[in-house]
Design a protein around this motif. Sequence first.
Motif, PDB file in Angstrom:
ATOM      1  N   LEU A  56       8.714  12.356  -6.562  1.00  0.00           N
ATOM      2  CA  LEU A  56       8.194  13.042  -5.380  1.00  0.00           C
ATOM      3  C   LEU A  56       6.675  12.897  -5.296  1.00  0.00           C
ATOM      4  N   ARG A  57       5.991  13.021  -6.414  1.00  0.00           N
ATOM      5  CA  ARG A  57       4.522  12.926  -6.412  1.00  0.00           C
ATOM      6  C   ARG A  57       4.052  11.537  -5.987  1.00  0.00           C
ATOM      7  N   MET A  58       4.737  10.495  -6.478  1.00  0.00           N
ATOM      8  CA  MET A  58       4.343   9.137  -6.073  1.00  0.00           C
ATOM      9  C   MET A  58       4.673   8.910  -4.599  1.00  0.00           C
ATOM     10  N   THR A  59       5.823   9.420  -4.165  1.00  0.00           N
ATOM     11  CA  THR A  59       6.216   9.290  -2.757  1.00  0.00           C
ATOM     12  C   THR A  59       5.208   9.997  -1.848  1.00  0.00           C
ATOM     13  N   ASP A  60       4.845  11.213  -2.207  1.00  0.00           N
ATOM     14  CA  ASP A  60       3.861  11.980  -1.441  1.00  0.00           C
ATOM     15  C   ASP A  60       2.538  11.220  -1.362  1.00  0.00           C
ATOM     16  N   TYR A  61       2.097  10.696  -2.503  1.00  0.00           N
ATOM     17  CA  TYR A  61       0.823   9.969  -2.582  1.00  0.00           C
ATOM     18  C   TYR A  61       0.816   8.778  -1.615  1.00  0.00           C
ATOM     19  N   PHE A  62       1.871   7.953  -1.683  1.00  0.00           N
ATOM     20  CA  PHE A  62       1.878   6.745  -0.857  1.00  0.00           C
ATOM     21  C   PHE A  62       2.188   7.033   0.608  1.00  0.00           C
ATOM     22  N   PHE A  63       3.105   7.966   0.890  1.00  0.00           N
ATOM     23  CA  PHE A  63       3.410   8.259   2.295  1.00  0.00           C
ATOM     24  C   PHE A  63       2.176   8.809   3.012  1.00  0.00           C
ATOM     25  N   GLN A  64       1.402   9.630   2.340  1.00  0.00           N
ATOM     26  CA  GLN A  64       0.174  10.142   2.973  1.00  0.00           C
ATOM     27  C   GLN A  64      -0.784   8.995   3.284  1.00  0.00           C
ATOM     28  N   LYS A  65      -0.893   8.064   2.326  1.00  0.00           N
ATOM     29  CA  LYS A  65      -1.772   6.897   2.519  1.00  0.00           C
ATOM     30  C   LYS A  65      -1.299   6.031   3.689  1.00  0.00           C
ATOM     31  N   ILE A  66       0.028   5.824   3.760  1.00  0.00           N
ATOM     32  CA  ILE A  66       0.621   4.978   4.803  1.00  0.00           C
ATOM     33  C   ILE A  66       0.463   5.646   6.173  1.00  0.00           C
ATOM     34  N   ASN A  67       0.734   6.948   6.232  1.00  0.00           N
ATOM     35  CA  ASN A  67       0.539   7.677   7.497  1.00  0.00           C
ATOM     36  C   ASN A  67      -0.908   7.571   7.974  1.00  0.00           C
ATOM     37  N   ALA A  68      -1.842   7.655   7.026  1.00  0.00           N
ATOM     38  CA  ALA A  68      -3.272   7.593   7.368  1.00  0.00           C
ATOM     39  C   ALA A  68      -3.655   6.241   7.954  1.00  0.00           C
TER      40      ALA A  68
END
Length: 228
Positions: A56-68
């Motif tokens: 979940l932590r890695m998913t959160d990290y990358f999804f936030q980056k991708i959304n940005a």
Amino acid sequence: MANKLVYTGKTKNVFELENGNYLLKFKDDVTGKDGVFDPGENSIGLTIEGVGDVNLRMTDYFFQKINAQGIRTHFVKANFEDTTMEVLPAKVFGHGLEVICRYKAVGSFIRRYGEYIEPGTDLPAYVEMTFKNDEKGDPLVTKDGLVVLGIMTEQQYDDIKEMTQKITKIVADDMKEKGLDLYDIKFEFGYDAEGNVMLIDEIASGNMRVYKDGEYIQPMDLSEMFFK
């Protein structure tokens, strides 16, 4: 009112929320065989305490980056206390499709095409798609095949390919900063009510092959290295 369980998956359960979104509950179950973790296996092999949290932590990290970066995803927010992630509703293509992006010729690519290419050869962010079908061994499918079968439009295919290459670069650049080399990665995509393509599911260590100094890094070791 309790959230309604709508799907029980191998590594995540899915609940329906009152606001129309969905909640993914990450589990500590991982795929494998004979008690050994193997991301390529299709059945649950063992339970590793804390794996749901790091995924979940890695998913959160990358999804936030991708959304940005302005790339559409289903990610809304993560809750680390109960290992859940709120996501937008999305339909999957067909009965589920995996999208793989390859920077190096390894794994099933070499098994299929080894008479034409040496293991470890650089590939130009090569994108391929496979149907999620355990019994048939996740068969490859071409763009023309997906269109003929009515699973997606040509435009949706082109969007997925472009998004896949952009997202893979985001992940690869991040790994490179940590002295790590991304060889390949798999994603899942879905689409919203208007047919817009979006990245769904997760981005976790079990979905990618990463090497350091030419040595493959096991997914759990990768998660530890990543969050050092």
